[in-house]
Design an enzyme around this catalytic site. Sequence first.
Site, PDB file in Angstrom:
ATOM      1  N   ASP A  11     -43.947  10.020  11.382  1.00  9.23           N
ATOM      2  CA  ASP A  11     -45.383   9.827  11.231  1.00  9.23           C
ATOM      3  C   ASP A  11     -46.003   9.876  12.620  1.00  9.23           C
ATOM      4  O   ASP A  11     -45.596   9.109  13.507  1.00  9.23           O
ATOM      5  CB  ASP A  11     -45.678   8.486  10.571  1.00  9.23           C
ATOM      6  CG  ASP A  11     -44.913   8.309   9.260  1.00  9.23           C
ATOM      7  OD1 ASP A  11     -44.780   9.313   8.528  1.00  9.23           O
ATOM      8  OD2 ASP A  11     -44.455   7.185   8.982  1.00  9.23           O
ATOM      9  N   ASP A  18     -47.966   5.587  -3.786  1.00  5.85           N
ATOM     10  CA  ASP A  18     -47.989   4.590  -2.721  1.00  5.85           C
ATOM     11  C   ASP A  18     -48.304   3.233  -3.333  1.00  5.85           C
ATOM     12  O   ASP A  18     -49.287   3.087  -4.068  1.00  5.85           O
ATOM     13  CB  ASP A  18     -49.043   4.945  -1.669  1.00  5.85           C
ATOM     14  CG  ASP A  18     -48.632   6.135  -0.813  1.00  5.85           C
ATOM     15  OD1 ASP A  18     -47.507   6.637  -0.993  1.00  5.85           O
ATOM     16  OD2 ASP A  18     -49.448   6.562   0.019  1.00  5.85           O
TER      17      ASP A  18
END
Length: 254
Positions: free
Chosen positions: A134, A13
């Site tokens: 998500d 990330d």
Amino acid sequence: MADADFTVYPAIDLKDGACVRLRQGAMESATVYGTDPAAQARAWADAGFGWLHVVDLNGAFAGRSVNADAVRAILDAVTIPVQLGGGLRDIAAIAGWLAAGVTRVILGSAAVKTPALVVEACRAFPGRIVVGIDAREGMVATEGWAEASALPAADLAARFRDAGVAAIIYTDIGRDGMLGGLNLEQTAALARATPVPVIASGGVGRAEDLRAAAATPGIAGAIVGRALYDGRVTPDEALACQRPAPARAGGALR
């Protein structure tokens, strides 16, 4: 290389050019694990992983690629496939990253707000489009998880049942970065509702979490972040959960 029946994806990330991990998607909670994303990518490839899962966190909020230099450095550093998400909102951005060497792109906010883009991209780039779902308590969130919606995750998955999506990544935001285990119940329910392979994300804290995911019908893989960086799960333990387990070659797998 071809996907295993159950594939483990180490996560990179990116925030402000560094490798970080968040807790429950909060940017202010970022823990920096390294400032050289290319070196981290090489480390995961050398450990034997066959894929990398890369997310441009700044891009997810900005709606465009922000950590492009870091992504390009990763692509230059490894030969294993890379799937990339974060800020991809139009066909030009998708085409650009696929041309640059990304194997699969992940569409999250775009899948909610412009579903026609997913269909168009699947037609233009078959086998190379992943939908990222998500969710908080089963409801989809967008824009780097900053915006909540009234759309159930299962309904979003159903939109793309026949679109030609290569995979769906289901992330439980409440568990992400918390090391408390994957939400296998909701992930498995989503997998039962769609013929698209489903990858679990959010909450891996120990090797047993990966073994449980691998043993759950319909789950085709899992993404691991903080647990790998903290050493709670070793690369060998993670790779042993793959079906079939890969042969160790002392370097990157193809």
